[in-house]
Design a protein around this motif. Structure first.
Motif, mmCIF file in Angstrom:
data_model
loop_
_atom_site.group_PDB
_atom_site.id
_atom_site.type_symbol
_atom_site.label_atom_id
_atom_site.label_comp_id
_atom_site.label_asym_id
_atom_site.label_seq_id
_atom_site.Cartn_x
_atom_site.Cartn_y
_atom_site.Cartn_z
ATOM 1 N N ASP A 126 1.051 -1.209 0.019
ATOM 2 C CA ASP A 126 -0.008 0.021 -0.092
ATOM 3 C C ASP A 126 0.868 1.055 0.052
ATOM 4 O O ASP A 126 0.577 2.056 -0.885
ATOM 5 C CB ASP A 126 -0.782 -0.007 1.222
ATOM 6 C CG ASP A 126 -1.984 -1.153 1.035
ATOM 7 O OD1 ASP A 126 -2.234 -1.430 -0.105
ATOM 8 O OD2 ASP A 126 -2.500 -1.488 2.261
ATOM 9 N N LEU A 127 1.872 1.372 0.850
ATOM 10 C CA LEU A 127 2.731 2.392 0.939
ATOM 11 C C LEU A 127 3.608 2.573 -0.428
ATOM 12 O O LEU A 127 3.685 3.838 -0.838
ATOM 13 C CB LEU A 127 3.948 2.197 2.003
ATOM 14 C CG LEU A 127 4.553 3.360 2.411
ATOM 15 C CD1 LEU A 127 3.749 4.623 2.692
ATOM 16 C CD2 LEU A 127 5.701 3.150 3.211
ATOM 17 N N SER A 129 2.546 1.500 -3.340
ATOM 18 C CA SER A 129 1.568 2.011 -4.340
ATOM 19 C C SER A 129 1.077 3.562 -4.225
ATOM 20 O O SER A 129 1.135 4.055 -5.139
ATOM 21 C CB SER A 129 0.162 1.028 -4.423
ATOM 22 O OG SER A 129 0.410 -0.030 -4.466
ATOM 23 N N SER A 130 1.087 4.047 -3.223
ATOM 24 C CA SER A 130 0.811 5.483 -2.957
ATOM 25 C C SER A 130 2.041 6.368 -3.418
ATOM 26 O O SER A 130 1.627 7.453 -3.841
ATOM 27 C CB SER A 130 0.842 5.822 -1.604
ATOM 28 O OG SER A 130 2.054 5.563 -0.693
ATOM 29 N N ALA A 133 0.952 6.270 -7.064
ATOM 30 C CA ALA A 133 -0.792 6.448 -7.128
ATOM 31 C C ALA A 133 -0.711 7.953 -7.967
ATOM 32 O O ALA A 133 -1.436 8.187 -8.850
ATOM 33 C CB ALA A 133 -1.360 6.556 -6.124
ATOM 34 N N SER A 134 -0.169 9.032 -7.140
ATOM 35 C CA SER A 134 -0.418 10.459 -7.838
ATOM 36 C C SER A 134 1.002 10.877 -8.547
ATOM 37 O O SER A 134 1.958 10.609 -8.110
ATOM 38 C CB SER A 134 -0.419 11.654 -6.567
ATOM 39 O OG SER A 134 0.541 11.408 -5.836
ATOM 40 N N LYS A 149 8.134 7.911 1.546
ATOM 41 C CA LYS A 149 7.238 7.886 2.613
ATOM 42 C C LYS A 149 7.629 6.821 3.478
ATOM 43 O O LYS A 149 8.324 5.908 3.632
ATOM 44 C CB LYS A 149 5.796 7.639 1.997
ATOM 45 C CG LYS A 149 5.088 8.709 1.170
ATOM 46 C CD LYS A 149 3.962 8.413 0.829
ATOM 47 C CE LYS A 149 3.123 9.516 -0.282
ATOM 48 N NZ LYS A 149 1.759 9.168 -0.519
ATOM 49 N N ASP A 221 -3.629 4.780 8.404
ATOM 50 C CA ASP A 221 -4.928 4.587 8.114
ATOM 51 C C ASP A 221 -5.814 4.277 9.482
ATOM 52 O O ASP A 221 -7.183 4.138 9.368
ATOM 53 C CB ASP A 221 -5.091 3.328 7.401
ATOM 54 C CG ASP A 221 -4.805 2.270 7.881
ATOM 55 O OD1 ASP A 221 -4.182 2.071 9.004
ATOM 56 O OD2 ASP A 221 -4.994 1.144 7.250
#
Length: 715
Positions: A126-127, A129-130, A133-134, A149, A221
């Motif tokens: 998840d980290l 991918s973030s 992602a943007s 991150k 989260d």
């Protein structure tokens, strides 16, 4: 009666205030600890992200990794990424992730297997991918470091810090991931650093005990990962258990002492009216000031020190010998009389006893629990003005050393000795100073006396030797010289930073400095083509015979001035002494190189470079260590100093080089020379000569045969 009521009220009120204060101390200490833990977690997250960003920034393009083939790429990643990263104290896992999963991983046990890779993918996907992602903002590709991150997560029930950073690559996005476990070893280090009692990690379903403070561990989260808990510090507990009961007991004792001193004062007044009072008076009091003398004071101190709380102040008039020389002994006696009056005025009441011990030494005894830290300013705030023979008005001041019973001793001799040590520290610090005794002062006093004895013996027995550290030319990567460094023989652990100031204070530096110059000139013949740098202390430069010593040794050992340099500190340049100026000019006229050492640790004014003619500037190691070379502000500052020096025809030497990458960076910036453990530690002359040969031979191995330029590792 009013005094008794006031004393009782003061005792009870003070005890109540102490109780309230102790509770406030506990609350403040617990809040401060919680803030420290929260800041430590935040620093760990930011540090992990910064480390991941720095590591990924050093990764070569993905095309080269792919070109190596699977096996060679994995081996290359093991050597360049895996082992160096997980060798740190905290990082346990490093991996490279693609959108389809982990393609490489390395843990403390070696290269990650499929199970480890799957676990890393689940933890960091998840980290990672973030990061992709943007889309990056315009111009991101030109940035020196990729985005990174960090977040908290859990691996097999253990909280971890997972950090991810984008790896510069074309094609499929890649992410570099590091995982740091918040396990017992790391928590133990935090506990030691933050001084936390019972510091531990609790699971997300375990509540912290009521007697413990805790900080929540949560992912970004909101997922709860557990808590960090510890027993909060309670500095006020000692006040409630010991100080308050002692205060109440001492209040009663002081009341008795008050009555005793009042009764004794009445008797002394009656005795003063008799013909025998004069003889008794002289036994008890000082004839100039009327204060009690040393004998009387010591007797009173002996009676009180072992049974009651009290504070002792020893005082000494600053530079009293100069007053006698300038104004005469009669004026000196008047100064002593005036100080005695001022001390009596400042320390009034039956709980205070003021004495003139001897000469310009005074003492004050305060019975009871006075605030020891207010006594010094009260005493040193006393000043006497006098007019000199030329009409100038000067202020005569006093210094003070303070000790208290029972904190600093239970006998008169202990209190006198400890207060005298504190007074010595105050006199050393300068005029009009006060120092409260601390056990560390006593240990420092013993240590200083022992060190002074060892230094006298070392000088008498030739207990010193010179070590030499290489100085490397960054242009050729060959040795250009050595620096002579003073060391003690026979395995002594005292460093020059410790023993050189002691030698200077003992007035032995001219003798030792002459030996250093002689030995360095003699040893320089071992490497005749290199320059030997010799450190000169400020006291040596104030010696009118310095140039004669240097000329004698140059002729004795037939050494050319071109093979010798002298290093001075910034403080020397502030000395306007004609002797210092003549010695520096004499060294320049003789052809010796003069270097400004440790630039950046003292006053660090660039104006020195234009005001004083120096040939070489040595950047202090603080400019290099701790990753300063990759910090933009530090890098800009270093490059600016190098450019300024070169425009002034001044060579630059960077100290503290411990990695070849640091040397490479400094060489790119135009730095001339480097010195540090990367090229060799200080060693005795015989070993240093062998090390220089090795460095000379190894230099040929790092030169590109096609261009003749040095190759400083992978840049």
């Amino acid at each position: 009666m009013a005094a008794i009521v006031g004393l009782l009220g003061l005792t009870l009120g003070g005890s109540a205030a102490l109780f309230v204060t102790s509770q406030s101390m506990d609350r403040i200490a617990a809040n401060r600890q919680q803030q420290q833990v929260e800041k430590t977690i935040a620093r760990t997250l930011s540090g992990a992200a910064a480390q991941a960003a720095a590591t990924s920034a050093r990764m070569e393009p993905a095309q080269r990794i792919a070109a190596l083939g699977p096996d060679e790429a994995a081996n290359w990643l093991d050597n360049e990424l895996g082992r160096p990263t997980v060798s740190a104290e905290t990082t346990r896992t490093v991996a490279i992730l693609s959108r389809s999963g982990a393609i490489y991983g390395y843990t403390r046990g070696g290269r990650a297997d499929e199970a480890d890779l799957e676990e890393i993918q689940d933890t960091a996907k998840d980290l990672a991918s973030s990061l992709h992602a943007s889309p990056a903002s315009e111009g991101t590709a030109a940035k020196a470091a990729p985005d990174a991150k960090a977040d908290l997560a859990s691996v097999r029930g253990v909280p971890v810090v997972v950090a991810a950073s984008r790896i510069p690559a074309a094609g499929e996005p890649l992410s570099l991931v590091t995982i740091t476990y918040l396990d017992d070893p790391l928590l133990n280090r935090w506990s030691s650093t933050l001084m936390l009692d019972g510091f531990t990690a609790l699971g997300p379903r375990t509540a912290a005990p009521s007697n413990m403070r805790s900080v929540q561990l949560s992912a970004s989260d909101g997922t709860s990962l557990g808590r960090l808990a510890w027993r909060p510090a309670m500095p006020g507990e000692a006040i409630r258990e010991y100080v308050i009961p002692a205060t109440l007991a001492i209040g009663a004792a002081v009341l008795g002492l008050f009555l005793m001193v009042a009764y004794r004062a009445s008797n002394l007044k009656d005795e003063a009216e008799t013909n025998s009072q004069r003889a008794r008076y002289l036994e008890l009091f000082d004839p100039i000031t009327g204060l009690v003398n040393r004998t009387t004071f010591i007797k009173q101190l002996e009676q009180i020190a072992g049974s009651q709380a009290c504070q002792l102040i020893l005082l000494d008039i600053d530079d009293f010998s100069a007053i006698n020389e300038e104004l005469g002994h009669r004026a000196g006696d008047q100064v002593i009389l005036d100080f005695g009056k001022q001390l009596l005025k400042e320390f009034q009441g039956s709980q205070c006893l003021v004495s003139r011990l001897d000469g310009d030494e005074f003492a004050v005894l305060i019975v009871g629990n006075s605030d020891i830290f207010t006594l010094g300013p009260r005493a040193t705030g006393i000043a006497i003005t006098r007019e000199t023979r030329d009409g100038t008005t000067v202020a005569v001041t006093i210094s003070a050393g303070i000790a208290a019973a029972p904190e600093h001793g239970h006998t008169a001799s202990d209190l006198m000795r400890h207060a005298d040590i504190a007074l010595g520290a105050a006199k050393t610090a300068g005029p009009e100073r006060h120092v409260v005794y601390d056990p560390a002062l006593g240990e420092a006093f013993k240590s200083r006396k022992g060190l002074e004895a060892r230094m006298k013996k070392a000088i008498d027995d030739e207990g010193f030797e010179l070590f030499y550290q290489p100085i490397i030319s960054l242009r050729t990567m060959k040795p250009a010289g050595v620096e002579a460094l003073l060391r003690l023989k026979r395995g002594a652990k005292d460093t020059p930073a410790v023993f050189v100031p002691v030698i200077e204070k003992l007035g032995l530096m001219p003798q030792l400095g002459a030996w250093i110059i002689q030995q360095a000139f003699r040893d320089s013949r071992r490497w005749p083509d290199l320059r030997t740098s010799i450190n000169l202390s400020p006291l040596q430069l104030e010696n009118p015979a310095l140039l004669d010593q240097i000329d004698f040794n140059r002729a004795r050992f037939d050494v050319s001035p071109k093979s010798i340099g002298f290093e001075i500190t910034e403080g020397v340049l502030l000395n306007k002494s004609p002797t210092v100026h003549d010695n520096l000019q004499g060294l320049r006229d003789r052809g010796y190189v003069i270097a400004l050492d440790d630039f950046g640790t003292g006053y660090s004014s660039l104006s020195y470079l234009s005001e004083f003619e120096i040939h070489r500037l040595k950047l202090d190691q603080s400019f290099v260590r701790g990753g300063r070379l990759i910090e933009m502000r530090s890098a800009t500052l270093i490059q600016g100093v190098i450019d300024i020096c070169h425009k002034l025809n001044i060579d630059v030497v960077a100290e503290g080089i411990e990695e070849i990458a640091e040397a490479a960076t400094l060489r790119q910036w135009g730095c001339d020379f480097a010195q540090g453990y990367q090229f060799g530690k200080p060693a005795p002359a015989r070993i240093a000569a062998q090390n220089l040969i090795t460095l000379q031979n190894n230099a040929a191995a790092i030169v590109d045969y096609r261009t003749g330029e040095p190759i400083l590792g992978v840049l």
